[in-house]
Scaffold this active site. Structure first.
Site, PDB file in Angstrom:
ATOM      1  N   GLY A 248     -68.898  -6.899   3.725  1.00  0.00           N
ATOM      2  CA  GLY A 248     -68.424  -6.342   4.970  1.00  0.00           C
ATOM      3  C   GLY A 248     -67.671  -5.045   4.723  1.00  0.00           C
TER       4      GLY A 248
ATOM      5  N   ILE B  46     -67.285   2.276   3.639  1.00  0.00           N
ATOM      6  CA  ILE B  46     -67.467   2.888   2.334  1.00  0.00           C
ATOM      7  C   ILE B  46     -66.153   2.946   1.552  1.00  0.00           C
ATOM      8  CG2 ILE B  46     -67.058   5.261   3.115  1.00  0.00           C
ATOM      9  CD1 ILE B  46     -69.416   6.086   1.245  1.00  0.00           C
ATOM     10  N   THR B  47     -66.238   2.794   0.245  1.00  0.00           N
ATOM     11  CA  THR B  47     -65.070   2.945  -0.607  1.00  0.00           C
ATOM     12  C   THR B  47     -65.514   3.478  -1.963  1.00  0.00           C
ATOM     13  OG1 THR B  47     -63.006   1.901  -1.345  1.00  0.00           O
ATOM     14  CG2 THR B  47     -65.050   0.633  -1.638  1.00  0.00           C
TER      15      THR B  47
ATOM     16  N   ALA C 282     -57.696  -2.475  -1.309  1.00  0.00           N
ATOM     17  CA  ALA C 282     -58.724  -2.725  -0.299  1.00  0.00           C
ATOM     18  C   ALA C 282     -59.403  -4.055  -0.571  1.00  0.00           C
ATOM     19  CB  ALA C 282     -59.761  -1.598  -0.299  1.00  0.00           C
TER      20      ALA C 282
ATOM     21  N   GLY D 274     -62.970  -6.329   0.605  1.00  0.00           N
ATOM     22  CA  GLY D 274     -64.248  -6.424   1.301  1.00  0.00           C
ATOM     23  C   GLY D 274     -65.024  -7.582   0.700  1.00  0.00           C
TER      24      GLY D 274
ATOM     25  N   GLY E 179     -64.752  -8.760  -3.196  1.00  0.00           N
ATOM     26  CA  GLY E 179     -63.353  -9.146  -3.332  1.00  0.00           C
ATOM     27  C   GLY E 179     -62.383  -8.018  -3.081  1.00  0.00           C
TER      28      GLY E 179
ATOM     29  N   CYS F 213     -63.107   3.458   3.851  1.00  0.00           N
ATOM     30  CA  CYS F 213     -63.132   2.312   4.773  1.00  0.00           C
ATOM     31  C   CYS F 213     -63.297   2.751   6.219  1.00  0.00           C
ATOM     32  CB  CYS F 213     -61.878   1.453   4.617  1.00  0.00           C
ATOM     33  SG  CYS F 213     -61.615   0.869   2.928  1.00  0.00           S
TER      34      CYS F 213
END
EC number: 2.3.1.181
Length: 247
Positions: A81, A84-85, A152, A154, A165, A183
Site C-alpha cells: 500500500g 512512492i518512497t 515510513a 507500507g 514493513g 509518500c
C-alpha cells in the site's frame, strides 16, 4: 480494535529474526514472497528481515504520475500500500512476515509498528509521534523545519500474512527524496536521526533497538499509546494509506 496488550500474531513460537545486511530490493522482495508463501502454507515460521537496500525508488499502489521522478530515474512498482518512497544506504528497513491473529486488524498492526519506532526514537532522545490520518513516525514543526517524517510504513497482508514493513532514516542521504513527492505528501518534509541529533547515527547502532521494540510491540509487551498524536491545527490534506489487503 484488538487489545494492544496481547499478541497480534497467530503463533506463540518465537519470530525468526534475520539480519541480512545490504541486499538488492528485488532480491529481498522475492525472499519476502518465499517466506510469505511458506508461512501461509504452514511450512515456515514468522520471520523478520532487517536490512539495507542500495539506492532505489519504490512505488506503492496509490502512486500518482506527478509523485514520480521527472528525470527518468527508474522506479520499481510494488504490491504494498501507500505511494512512492526511497530506500538506500543509511536507512534501516524491516520486513516483518507474520501471520496475524483473527480478527485481522491491519490498522492496529500499523499502529504497533509505529509504536515500536516511536520508542526507538525516544531511546535516542528524539521526540516523535503520529499524525492523524497519516501513517509513519513524525517530528512536529519547530525551528529546525516543518513537520517531517522520520520513519515510513507500507505493508501488504496476503492470506493473513504481512509483508513489506517499515523504514527508519538513520544517516541516509535525504537528498534522494528531492526527486519525488515522498509518500505523495507535499506539505511536510523528511528527516533522519542523524539530522535531528546533530551526530552520526548508524543503522548498526539502531538495529538492535528496532528489533527488540518491534518484537515487543507485536507481542503486546509494548502497548500502543493513545498519547503520541502530534497536535496540529487541522487534519492533513493528503492522508497516507499504507496497506494493501488480499484474502
Amino acid at each position: 480494535m484488538s487489545s494492544s496488550t496481547t499478541s497480534c500474531r497467530a503463533s506463540t513460537e518465537p519470530v525468526d529474526v534475520r539480519e541480512i545486511g545490504t541486499i538488492d530490493y528485488t532480491e529481498a522482495w522475492e525472499l519476502q514472497r518465499e517466506h510469505v508463501t511458506a508461512r501461509a502454507d504452514g511450512d515456515g515460521p514468522d520471520t523478520m528481515l532487517l536490512l539495507e537496500h542500495p539506492s532505489v525508488y519504490t512505488a506503492g499502489k496509490r502512486t500518482e504520475a506527478e509523485d514520480r521522478p521527472t528525470d527518468g530515474t527508474p522506479v520499481i512498482d510494488v504490491d504494498r500500500g501507500g505511494k512512492i518512497t526511497w530506500h538506500g544506504p543509511g536507512q534501516l528497513v524491516g520486513y516483518p512476515i507474520v501471520k496475524l491473529a483473527d480478527p485481522i486488524d491491519v490498522v492496529h498492526y500499523v499502529r504497533r509498528l509505529e509504536e515500536a519506532l516511536i520508542t526507538v526514537c525516544d531511546q535516542l532522545g528524539v521526540h516523535t509521534g503520529r499524525v492523524e490520518g497519516r501513517s509513519g513516525v513524525w517530528i512536529p514543526a519547530d525551528d529546525r523545519g516543518p513537520e517531517r517524517k522520520i520513519a515510513a510504513i507500507g505493508i501488504r497482508v496476503q492470506r493473513g500474512v504481512t509483508m513489506h514493513g517499515f523504514e527508519l532514516n538513520c544517516n541516509a542521504d535525504l537528498g534522494a527524496f528531492d526527486k519525488i513527492v515522498p509518500c505523495g505528501i507535499r506539505d511536510a518534509g523528511v528527516t533522519s536521526l542523524s539530522y535531528e541529533l546533530d551526530r552520526e547515527v548508524t543503522v548498526a547502532s539502531v538495529l538492535p533497538m528496532a528489533r527488540d521494540a518491534v518484537l515487543a510491540a507485536l507481542e503486546g509487551d509494548l502497548p500502543v499509546s493513545d498519547e503520541r498524536w502530534l497536535p496540529r491545527p487541522e487534519a492533513p490534506a493528503a492522508p497516507g494509506v499504507t496497506f494493501a489487503l488480499q484474502n
